[in-house]
Motif scaffolding. Structure first.
Motif, PDB file in Angstrom:
ATOM      1  N   LEU A 338      10.183  -2.352  -0.727  1.00 42.01           N
ATOM      2  CA  LEU A 338       9.543  -1.048  -0.857  1.00 42.01           C
ATOM      3  C   LEU A 338       8.567  -1.068  -2.038  1.00 42.01           C
ATOM      4  CD1 LEU A 338      12.664   1.266  -0.363  1.00 42.01           C
ATOM      5  CD2 LEU A 338      11.106   0.343   1.367  1.00 42.01           C
ATOM      6  N   PRO A 339       7.621  -0.135  -2.097  1.00 39.08           N
ATOM      7  CA  PRO A 339       6.700  -0.100  -3.241  1.00 39.08           C
ATOM      8  C   PRO A 339       7.463  -0.125  -4.562  1.00 39.08           C
ATOM      9  CG  PRO A 339       5.948   1.413  -1.554  1.00 39.08           C
ATOM     10  CD  PRO A 339       7.291   0.908  -1.092  1.00 39.08           C
ATOM     11  N   MET A 340       6.958  -0.908  -5.500  1.00 38.40           N
ATOM     12  CA  MET A 340       7.644  -1.058  -6.794  1.00 38.40           C
ATOM     13  C   MET A 340       6.628  -1.343  -7.891  1.00 38.40           C
ATOM     14  SD  MET A 340       9.997  -1.253  -9.027  1.00 38.40           S
ATOM     15  CE  MET A 340      11.520  -0.967  -8.136  1.00 38.40           C
ATOM     16  N   PHE A 341       6.467  -0.372  -8.790  1.00 43.69           N
ATOM     17  CA  PHE A 341       5.683  -0.574 -10.001  1.00 43.69           C
ATOM     18  C   PHE A 341       6.111   0.483 -11.007  1.00 43.69           C
ATOM     19  CE2 PHE A 341       3.185   1.707  -6.851  1.00 43.69           C
ATOM     20  CZ  PHE A 341       2.688   2.833  -7.514  1.00 43.69           C
ATOM     21  N   PRO A 342       5.917   0.237 -12.300  1.00 42.38           N
ATOM     22  CA  PRO A 342       6.501   1.105 -13.325  1.00 42.38           C
ATOM     23  C   PRO A 342       6.057   2.554 -13.250  1.00 42.38           C
ATOM     24  CG  PRO A 342       5.692  -0.933 -14.298  1.00 42.38           C
ATOM     25  CD  PRO A 342       5.230  -0.925 -12.881  1.00 42.38           C
ATOM     26  N   GLU A 343       4.827   2.772 -12.777  1.00 42.34           N
ATOM     27  CA  GLU A 343       4.258   4.118 -12.790  1.00 42.34           C
ATOM     28  C   GLU A 343       4.521   4.905 -11.509  1.00 42.34           C
ATOM     29  OE1 GLU A 343       2.048   1.077 -15.156  1.00 42.34           O
ATOM     30  OE2 GLU A 343       2.474   1.271 -13.009  1.00 42.34           O
ATOM     31  N   LEU A 344       5.314   4.353 -10.600  1.00 43.31           N
ATOM     32  CA  LEU A 344       5.575   5.025  -9.328  1.00 43.31           C
ATOM     33  C   LEU A 344       6.258   6.373  -9.590  1.00 43.31           C
ATOM     34  CD1 LEU A 344       5.336   4.666  -6.231  1.00 43.31           C
ATOM     35  CD2 LEU A 344       7.620   3.661  -6.261  1.00 43.31           C
ATOM     36  N   ALA A 345       5.655   7.446  -9.113  1.00 41.55           N
ATOM     37  CA  ALA A 345       6.151   8.795  -9.401  1.00 41.55           C
ATOM     38  C   ALA A 345       7.462   9.069  -8.673  1.00 41.55           C
ATOM     39  CB  ALA A 345       5.101   9.824  -8.989  1.00 41.55           C
ATOM     40  N   LYS A 346       8.326   9.874  -9.302  1.00 39.83           N
ATOM     41  CA  LYS A 346       9.641  10.143  -8.712  1.00 39.83           C
ATOM     42  C   LYS A 346       9.532  10.863  -7.375  1.00 39.83           C
ATOM     43  CE  LYS A 346      10.424  14.243 -11.624  1.00 39.83           C
ATOM     44  NZ  LYS A 346      11.358  14.846 -12.616  1.00 39.83           N
ATOM     45  N   GLU A 347       8.496  11.713  -7.205  1.00 40.77           N
ATOM     46  CA  GLU A 347       8.329  12.383  -5.911  1.00 40.77           C
ATOM     47  C   GLU A 347       7.919  11.398  -4.823  1.00 40.77           C
ATOM     48  OE1 GLU A 347       4.702  13.504  -8.549  1.00 40.77           O
ATOM     49  OE2 GLU A 347       6.883  13.264  -8.760  1.00 40.77           O
ATOM     50  N   ASP A 348       7.190  10.351  -5.207  1.00 40.98           N
ATOM     51  CA  ASP A 348       6.825   9.317  -4.235  1.00 40.98           C
ATOM     52  C   ASP A 348       8.041   8.484  -3.854  1.00 40.98           C
ATOM     53  OD1 ASP A 348       4.139  10.040  -4.061  1.00 40.98           O
ATOM     54  OD2 ASP A 348       3.574   8.797  -5.772  1.00 40.98           O
ATOM     55  N   VAL A 349       8.874   8.162  -4.842  1.00 42.05           N
ATOM     56  CA  VAL A 349      10.117   7.449  -4.549  1.00 42.05           C
ATOM     57  C   VAL A 349      10.957   8.257  -3.570  1.00 42.05           C
ATOM     58  CG1 VAL A 349      12.287   6.578  -5.506  1.00 42.05           C
ATOM     59  CG2 VAL A 349      10.149   6.236  -6.751  1.00 42.05           C
ATOM     60  N   GLU A 350      11.055   9.544  -3.810  1.00 38.34           N
ATOM     61  CA  GLU A 350      11.846  10.412  -2.942  1.00 38.34           C
ATOM     62  C   GLU A 350      11.279  10.437  -1.522  1.00 38.34           C
ATOM     63  OE1 GLU A 350      13.561  15.014  -2.903  1.00 38.34           O
ATOM     64  OE2 GLU A 350      12.370  14.274  -4.594  1.00 38.34           O
ATOM     65  N   ARG A 351       9.956  10.495  -1.418  1.00 37.60           N
ATOM     66  CA  ARG A 351       9.322  10.520  -0.089  1.00 37.60           C
ATOM     67  C   ARG A 351       9.542   9.196   0.645  1.00 37.60           C
ATOM     68  NH1 ARG A 351       3.985   9.701   2.228  1.00 37.60           N
ATOM     69  NH2 ARG A 351       3.243   8.799   0.270  1.00 37.60           N
ATOM     70  N   ILE A 352       9.387   8.085  -0.070  1.00 43.22           N
ATOM     71  CA  ILE A 352       9.595   6.765   0.539  1.00 43.22           C
ATOM     72  C   ILE A 352      11.036   6.630   1.019  1.00 43.22           C
ATOM     73  CG2 ILE A 352       9.658   4.280   0.074  1.00 43.22           C
ATOM     74  CD1 ILE A 352       7.415   4.908  -2.077  1.00 43.22           C
ATOM     75  N   ALA A 353      11.964   6.994   0.139  1.00 42.72           N
ATOM     76  CA  ALA A 353      13.381   6.877   0.482  1.00 42.72           C
ATOM     77  C   ALA A 353      13.745   7.761   1.664  1.00 42.72           C
ATOM     78  CB  ALA A 353      14.239   7.239  -0.730  1.00 42.72           C
ATOM     79  N   ALA A 354      13.131   8.925   1.753  1.00 41.51           N
ATOM     80  CA  ALA A 354      13.425   9.831   2.870  1.00 41.51           C
ATOM     81  C   ALA A 354      13.051   9.206   4.206  1.00 41.51           C
ATOM     82  CB  ALA A 354      12.687  11.156   2.682  1.00 41.51           C
ATOM     83  N   VAL A 355      11.903   8.534   4.258  1.00 38.01           N
ATOM     84  CA  VAL A 355      11.494   7.871   5.507  1.00 38.01           C
ATOM     85  C   VAL A 355      12.470   6.757   5.862  1.00 38.01           C
ATOM     86  CG1 VAL A 355       9.689   6.506   6.634  1.00 38.01           C
ATOM     87  CG2 VAL A 355       9.055   8.440   5.159  1.00 38.01           C
ATOM     88  N   VAL A 356      12.877   5.978   4.865  1.00 35.31           N
ATOM     89  CA  VAL A 356      13.832   4.898   5.110  1.00 35.31           C
ATOM     90  C   VAL A 356      15.156   5.474   5.624  1.00 35.31           C
ATOM     91  CG1 VAL A 356      15.199   3.056   4.032  1.00 35.31           C
ATOM     92  CG2 VAL A 356      12.798   3.372   3.383  1.00 35.31           C
ATOM     93  N   ALA A 357      15.669   6.478   4.949  1.00 36.53           N
ATOM     94  CA  ALA A 357      16.953   7.053   5.319  1.00 36.53           C
ATOM     95  C   ALA A 357      16.929   7.677   6.713  1.00 36.53           C
ATOM     96  CB  ALA A 357      17.370   8.094   4.284  1.00 36.53           C
ATOM     97  N   GLU A 358      15.814   8.314   7.047  1.00 35.83           N
ATOM     98  CA  GLU A 358      15.691   8.962   8.359  1.00 35.83           C
ATOM     99  C   GLU A 358      15.594   7.947   9.502  1.00 35.83           C
ATOM    100  OE1 GLU A 358      12.257  11.375   7.908  1.00 35.83           O
ATOM    101  OE2 GLU A 358      13.226  12.752   6.473  1.00 35.83           O
ATOM    102  N   THR A 359      15.084   6.773   9.200  1.00 37.77           N
ATOM    103  CA  THR A 359      14.819   5.770  10.244  1.00 37.77           C
ATOM    104  C   THR A 359      15.927   4.734  10.374  1.00 37.77           C
ATOM    105  OG1 THR A 359      12.478   6.019   9.635  1.00 37.77           O
ATOM    106  CG2 THR A 359      13.032   4.237  11.161  1.00 37.77           C
ATOM    107  N   ALA A 360      16.616   4.472   9.272  1.00 38.42           N
ATOM    108  CA  ALA A 360      17.616   3.383   9.257  1.00 38.42           C
ATOM    109  C   ALA A 360      18.755   3.661  10.227  1.00 38.42           C
ATOM    110  CB  ALA A 360      18.163   3.199   7.850  1.00 38.42           C
ATOM    111  N   ARG A 361      19.201   2.586  10.864  1.00 39.76           N
ATOM    112  CA  ARG A 361      20.349   2.669  11.760  1.00 39.76           C
ATOM    113  C   ARG A 361      21.328   1.548  11.408  1.00 39.76           C
ATOM    114  NH1 ARG A 361      16.477   2.597  15.849  1.00 39.76           N
ATOM    115  NH2 ARG A 361      17.374   0.652  16.599  1.00 39.76           N
ATOM    116  N   PRO A 362      22.638   1.789  11.575  1.00 40.73           N
ATOM    117  CA  PRO A 362      23.621   0.753  11.260  1.00 40.73           C
ATOM    118  C   PRO A 362      23.435  -0.477  12.124  1.00 40.73           C
ATOM    119  CG  PRO A 362      24.661   2.883  11.598  1.00 40.73           C
ATOM    120  CD  PRO A 362      23.252   3.036  12.019  1.00 40.73           C
TER     121      PRO A 362
END
Length: 362
Positions: A338-362
């Motif tokens: 996933l995107p990774m750099f020191p300045e990545l904003a917390k709202e962007d992390v939340e948005r990225i994680a939301a897409v992953v969580a919504e799409t991931a399947r066991p």
């Protein structure tokens, strides 16, 4: 995946006068800034010597040469890494022997390494992958038992440590990359070799400069691999901030962990003994490709490191000799960065994680 433009903008006030001075003096290679950077980097990493070179690949290549690895030797390394690791072994005429990796850390499995040792084995080349230090105590025990040299691939781990000891300070030499996207990245290619062995350091100084220890006298066949002054300007500025950069990466990683704690994905392990610096945040998912497509549809970057293990790559097929590395092969089907750099904003992390969580399947 990384905002290089934004990071550089914060440095312009400091580096512009230095760059201008380099351009005005005309001393572009083997100048005072490169030497100062070597000394500052050695101090930060806790090693006696550091030698700047033109790239991370050159760092690996010259480190192996200076460590005495050559034709007929075998070097045990990981198949789950960038191609440069194995390329450097072949450059010196040795053969890469691929040992499997640990499923959680993604790093070399010391037991697999021990099983791969033969009478031809000369060295071990561990890769501190994605910023996670290798189990160097266990690997060191294997090396000591069989009389082997260790050269570390630290391309992704500047500032990482295990038991308070930085990567690059464990083996006879450590090879770092300053490719722009690295934790400590330049404004172009560059590399560094660390060592606590004065003889190795002295030979590296010759090897990087056409085998020469004084002008127009050549002691051995060498190479043209020098870190230029303009890169040193940028790297010195970033070295002052590397702790903050790595802390920023860790903050982003912890945010990903919080937001993905309940998602059906495997988050990257963090070994208790080591200080992970998260060059990449690489998770595992059963439907990796589906998640990647969903991220792309949301205009979010992601990447697969690495889609094809080295023992399955055509360039290394002959050297690999049909090696079996089932864990590396399984990881290649499941990993996603996933995107990774020191300045990545917390709202962007939340948005990225939301897409992953919504799409991931066991």
């Amino acid at each position: 995946m990384v905002d290089l433009k934004g990071q550089m903008a914060t440095l312009m006030e400091e580096v512009e006068p230095e760059i201008r001075e380099v351009l005005e003096t005309g001393q572009f290679i083997m100048g005072p800034r490169g030497k100062a950077f070597e000394e500052e980097a050695a101090g930060f990493l806790g090693v006696q010597r550091a030698v700047g070179v033109a790239s991370g690949t050159d760092a690996l290549h010259l480190a192996l040469l200076a460590a005495g690895v050559g034709p007929g030797d075998e070097v045990i390394t990981t198949p789950f890494t960038f191609a440069a690791t194995a390329e450097a072994i072949l450059y010196v005429g040795a053969r890469p022997v691929f040992a499997d990796v640990d499923r959680e850390s993604y790093n070399l499995d010391p037991e697999a390494v021990a099983a791969a040792v033969t009478p031809r084995t000369r060295a071990l080349l561990p890769v501190h992958l994605f910023g996670q230090p290798v189990d160097m105590e266990a690997l060191g025990a294997v090396a000591e038992e069989h009389g082997l040299t260790i050269v570390e691939d630290c391309a992704q781990s500047f500032g990482a440590a295990r038991g308070g000891r930085t990567t690059g300070a464990w083996g006879v030499a450590g090879a770092f990359s300053f490719f722009p996207s690295k934790n400590l990245g330049g404004a172009g290619d560059g590399g560094l070799i660390t060592t606590n062995d004065e003889a190795v350091a002295d030979r590296l100084l010759r090897l990087r400069n056409h085998g020469s220890s004084r002008p127009y006298y050549h002691d051995e066949l060498g190479f043209n691999s020098r870190l230029d002054e303009l890169q040193a300007v940028v790297l010195r500025a970033k070295l002052k901030r590397i702790r903050a950069y790595n802390e920023g990466r860790r903050r982003v990683a912890m945010a990903y962990r919080r937001h993905l704690a309940d998602a059906p994905v495997t988050l990257p392990a963090e070994v208790e003994e080591g200080a992970h610096v998260y060059h990449q945040f690489v998770l595992q998912a059963a439907n990796r490709d589906e998640i990647k497509a969903a991220l792309q549809a949301a205009d979010i970057a992601s990447a697969v490191y690495y889609a094809v293990p080295l023992h399955r790559q055509p360039a290394f097929a002959e050297a690999a000799g049909g090696a079996s590395c089932p864990v590396a092969e399984e990881l290649a089907e499941r990993v996603l960065a996933l995107p990774m750099f020191p300045e990545l904003a917390k709202e962007d992390v939340e948005r990225i994680a939301a897409v992953v969580a919504e799409t991931a399947r066991p």
